[in-house]
Write a protein that holds these residues in place. Sequence first.
Motif, PDB file in Angstrom:
ATOM      1  N   SER A  31       0.834  -1.200   0.000  1.00  0.00           N
ATOM      2  CA  SER A  31       0.000   0.000   0.000  1.00  0.00           C
ATOM      3  C   SER A  31       0.871   1.253   0.000  1.00  0.00           C
ATOM      4  O   SER A  31       0.594   2.219  -0.730  1.00  0.00           O
ATOM      5  N   LEU A  32       1.942   1.245   0.793  1.00  0.00           N
ATOM      6  CA  LEU A  32       2.866   2.376   0.814  1.00  0.00           C
ATOM      7  C   LEU A  32       3.555   2.534  -0.544  1.00  0.00           C
ATOM      8  O   LEU A  32       3.733   3.649  -1.033  1.00  0.00           O
ATOM      9  N   THR A  33       3.907   1.419  -1.158  1.00  0.00           N
ATOM     10  CA  THR A  33       4.543   1.465  -2.469  1.00  0.00           C
ATOM     11  C   THR A  33       3.586   2.042  -3.509  1.00  0.00           C
ATOM     12  O   THR A  33       3.973   2.886  -4.326  1.00  0.00           O
ATOM     13  N   VAL A  34       2.345   1.618  -3.474  1.00  0.00           N
ATOM     14  CA  VAL A  34       1.346   2.126  -4.411  1.00  0.00           C
ATOM     15  C   VAL A  34       1.148   3.627  -4.194  1.00  0.00           C
ATOM     16  O   VAL A  34       1.090   4.405  -5.152  1.00  0.00           O
ATOM     17  N   ASP A  35       1.060   4.051  -2.952  1.00  0.00           N
ATOM     18  CA  ASP A  35       0.901   5.477  -2.660  1.00  0.00           C
ATOM     19  C   ASP A  35       2.102   6.277  -3.172  1.00  0.00           C
ATOM     20  O   ASP A  35       1.936   7.355  -3.757  1.00  0.00           O
ATOM     21  N   LYS A  38       1.878   6.478  -6.926  1.00  0.00           N
ATOM     22  CA  LYS A  38       0.848   7.444  -7.328  1.00  0.00           C
ATOM     23  C   LYS A  38       1.385   8.865  -7.219  1.00  0.00           C
ATOM     24  O   LYS A  38       1.166   9.695  -8.107  1.00  0.00           O
ATOM     25  N   THR A  39       2.091   9.140  -6.133  1.00  0.00           N
ATOM     26  CA  THR A  39       2.663  10.474  -5.933  1.00  0.00           C
ATOM     27  C   THR A  39       3.678  10.789  -7.034  1.00  0.00           C
ATOM     28  O   THR A  39       3.660  11.881  -7.619  1.00  0.00           O
ATOM     29  N   ASN A  42       1.842  11.394 -10.344  1.00  0.00           N
ATOM     30  CA  ASN A  42       1.229  12.725 -10.385  1.00  0.00           C
ATOM     31  C   ASN A  42       2.277  13.801 -10.627  1.00  0.00           C
ATOM     32  O   ASN A  42       2.044  14.739 -11.398  1.00  0.00           O
ATOM     33  N   SER A  43       3.416  13.660  -9.979  1.00  0.00           N
ATOM     34  CA  SER A  43       4.499  14.618 -10.171  1.00  0.00           C
ATOM     35  C   SER A  43       5.012  14.565 -11.610  1.00  0.00           C
ATOM     36  O   SER A  43       5.239  15.614 -12.239  1.00  0.00           O
ATOM     37  N   THR A  44       5.165  13.368 -12.134  1.00  0.00           N
ATOM     38  CA  THR A  44       5.634  13.202 -13.512  1.00  0.00           C
ATOM     39  C   THR A  44       4.617  13.758 -14.501  1.00  0.00           C
ATOM     40  O   THR A  44       5.001  14.415 -15.491  1.00  0.00           O
ATOM     41  N   GLU A  45       3.351  13.526 -14.254  1.00  0.00           N
ATOM     42  CA  GLU A  45       2.307  14.071 -15.128  1.00  0.00           C
ATOM     43  C   GLU A  45       2.336  15.598 -15.124  1.00  0.00           C
ATOM     44  O   GLU A  45       2.197  16.224 -16.171  1.00  0.00           O
ATOM     45  N   LYS A  46       2.536  16.180 -13.939  1.00  0.00           N
ATOM     46  CA  LYS A  46       2.603  17.643 -13.851  1.00  0.00           C
ATOM     47  C   LYS A  46       3.806  18.169 -14.626  1.00  0.00           C
ATOM     48  O   LYS A  46       3.691  19.138 -15.384  1.00  0.00           O
TER      49      LYS A  46
END
Length: 103
Positions: A31-35, A38-39, A42-46
């Motif tokens: 779960s920590l790895t998935v979070d 995801k972070t 999101n940073s890469t998408e930005k």
Amino acid sequence: MCLVSEEDFKPILLEIRQVINSVNSKLDALSLTVDDLKTRMNSTEKKFMDLESKLNMREQHSRNSSIRIFGFNVDDATKKDAIKTCQQVYSSILRPILQVAIR
């Protein structure tokens, strides 16, 4: 009459509890790895969107000093040489316009 005593189940239950705790720990780590992923996504998408915007701005800026002339025929040799193209456009189109504007 009970053939298996409660004491016989304790080691089995303890082992099952350890397995469950181990699985829970692994799920928490996943779960920590998935979070984290995801972070990072999101940073890469930005960053991607920012770069895409900058690229678009550069493309628009490069067009600011360009003109498009329709119906003006240029031979293939002239098309390949930017200086020759500019000279032909100037002598055929711009100079006559400027000469009329001066009068």
